[in-house]
Design a protein around this motif. Structure first.
Motif: not given
Ligand SMILES: C[S@@+](CC[C@H](N)C(=O)[O-])C[C@H]1O[C@@H](n2cnc3c(N)ncnc32)[C@H](O)[C@@H]1O
Length: 225
Positions: A123-126, A64-71, A145-146, A151-158
């Motif tokens: 730009x660089x995602x981070x 049921x995703x309505x707001x998503x982020x793709x890296x 992505x890279x 691991x940093x993207x997972x932190x952001x998702x958390x």
């Protein structure tokens, strides 16, 4: 267009993979055109495979995703798949550091009739992810992505998924080497962060997670706290 040999789907049996693609029809003219135009422009053929694009659409729909982020946008193929699963109310923020890739992706979203539902961040995602945090929490984060950044993207998702939100990480098999701590081959630098990503996703306490046996391995976690 069938899966390339290195994206074979179906227990390593190319015949089974072809059958699945015939029956489930993961590719249409829009997606095929994205692959062709990206190839003609000299982009590397590193989009998700056809069945993996379909997995993304169905997972986005099921959650049921309505707001998503793709890296990792590349030419927009996986973004189109995600948006198709999110319906007309859906919005995707997609992050890409290469201007040429982002330009091709813009054209892809336009041709797919989805341009109003997407924001392409260059730009660089981070460095860029902070700009969308006010719009969170998000329903779904797709990481492709890279590999060093996983691991940093997972932190952001958390921090920026809602409880019950879904994180997806492509290439979770680490190009076939994620289970080999001593692997020192060509993809060696990418494999170690992919291993850390999976280990924390699986046992960090923030997600209930699994690994879907797609061509590249798709790690999937549902946020529980
Ligand atoms: C595997 S491709 C993405 C494929 C795309 N998800 C698809 O399936 O259609 C990875 C993309 O991430 C981009 N990328 C790599 N490192 C990045 C970073 N630090 N920030 C943003 N984009 C990055 C690359 O330029 C490339 O276009």
């Amino acid at each position: 267009m069938p899966s390339p040999a290195d994206k074979a789907f179906g227990q390593g049996d190319p015949g089974l993979g072809r059958w699945a693609e015939d029956v489930y029809a993961p590719t249409d003219e829009v997606l095929a055109e994205v692959r062709c135009r990206a190839a003609e422009a000299g982009l590397p053929p590193i989009h998700v495979g056809p069945m993996d694009g379909l997995h993304l659409e169905v997972i986005a729909r099921a959650s049921g995703a309505r707001k998503a982020v793709e890296i990792g946008t590349l030419a927009g193929l996986s973004g189109i798949c995600l948006l198709r699963g999110m319906g007309r109310e859906g919005h995707l923020h997609t992050f890409e550091q290469e201007p040429r890739h982002a330009a091709l992706a813009r054209e892809s979203f336009e041709r797919a009739g989805l341009i109003r539902q997407v924001t392409i961040h260059l730009g660089p995602a981070l460095e860029e992810l902070g700009k969308v945090e006010d719009e969170g929490p998000f329903d779904l984060v797709f990481i492709d992505a890279d590999k060093g950044g996983y691991p940093a993207y997972l932190t952001w998702a958390e921090e920026h998924l809602r409880p019950g939100g879904v994180v997806l990480g492509d290439n979770a098999f680490g190009f076939g080497h994620v289970h080999q701590p001593d692997y020192r081959g060509a993809d060696g630098a990418a494999v170690e962060p992919l291993r850390r990503f999976s280990e924390r996703l699986a046992s960090g306490g923030r997600f209930r997670a699994t690994m879907l046996p797609t061509a590249e391995g798709l790690a999937m976690g549902v946020k529980i706290r």
